[in-house]
Design a protein around this motif. Structure first.
Motif, short mmCIF file in Angstrom:
data_model
loop_
_atom_site.label_atom_id
_atom_site.label_comp_id
_atom_site.label_asym_id
_atom_site.label_seq_id
_atom_site.Cartn_x
_atom_site.Cartn_y
_atom_site.Cartn_z
N LYS A 98 0.85 -1.18 0.00
CA LYS A 98 0.00 0.00 0.00
C LYS A 98 0.89 1.23 0.00
O LYS A 98 1.87 1.30 0.75
CB LYS A 98 -0.89 0.00 1.24
CG LYS A 98 -1.88 1.15 1.29
CD LYS A 98 -2.78 1.02 2.50
CE LYS A 98 -2.01 1.51 3.70
NZ LYS A 98 -2.81 1.65 4.90
N ILE A 99 0.58 2.21 -0.85
CA ILE A 99 1.37 3.44 -0.93
C ILE A 99 1.08 4.28 0.32
O ILE A 99 -0.07 4.61 0.61
CB ILE A 99 1.06 4.24 -2.20
CG1 ILE A 99 1.48 3.44 -3.44
CG2 ILE A 99 1.77 5.59 -2.18
CD1 ILE A 99 1.15 4.11 -4.76
N VAL B 249 6.25 2.58 0.50
CA VAL B 249 5.17 1.59 0.50
C VAL B 249 5.27 0.73 1.75
O VAL B 249 6.35 0.51 2.29
CB VAL B 249 5.19 0.71 -0.77
CG1 VAL B 249 4.95 1.53 -2.01
CG2 VAL B 249 6.46 -0.07 -0.89
#
Length: 105
Positions: free
Chosen positions: A62-63, A96
């Motif tokens: 996930k960024i 991330v």
């Protein structure tokens, strides 16, 4: 579970739940990114090594942040020519958080 992924021409160690800074990726904060180029994956019991990649393996992340690193200064100089130029560079990065590592059965 640990994995070695390849992105942006570099290799990174990815652990579940760990945050890593990689070369700039397209996307917004909160988007999900899939890294399909997995070179090595495993844990204490078993390790899978790709030749060069593990087929159908992926790492989901996930960024967390899109940013730019600190400025690095450099100098160009040509002796005896009265030429000297100072320049700076700020590299863009994407931070991330690794959520899961998926291996083929």
């Amino acid at each position: 579970m640990i994995a070695i992924i390849k992105t942006g021409g570099k290799q990174y160690r990815a652990l579940e739940g760990e945050k890593i800074r990689v070369e700039k990726l397209p996307g917004e904060v909160g988007d999900t990114v899939t890294f399909s180029e997995v070179l090595l994956a495993g844990d204490e019991k078993a390790v899978k090594i790709g030749a060069p990649l593990i087929p159908k393996a992926s790492v989901l992340a996930k960024i967390v942040e899109q940013g730019r690193a600190e400025k690095v200064w450099g100098i160009k100089h040509k002796p005896k020519k009265r030429y000297k130029v100072k320049f700076g560079h700020r590299q863009s990065y994407t931070e991330v958080e690794v959520t899961s590592i998926a291996l083929p059965a």
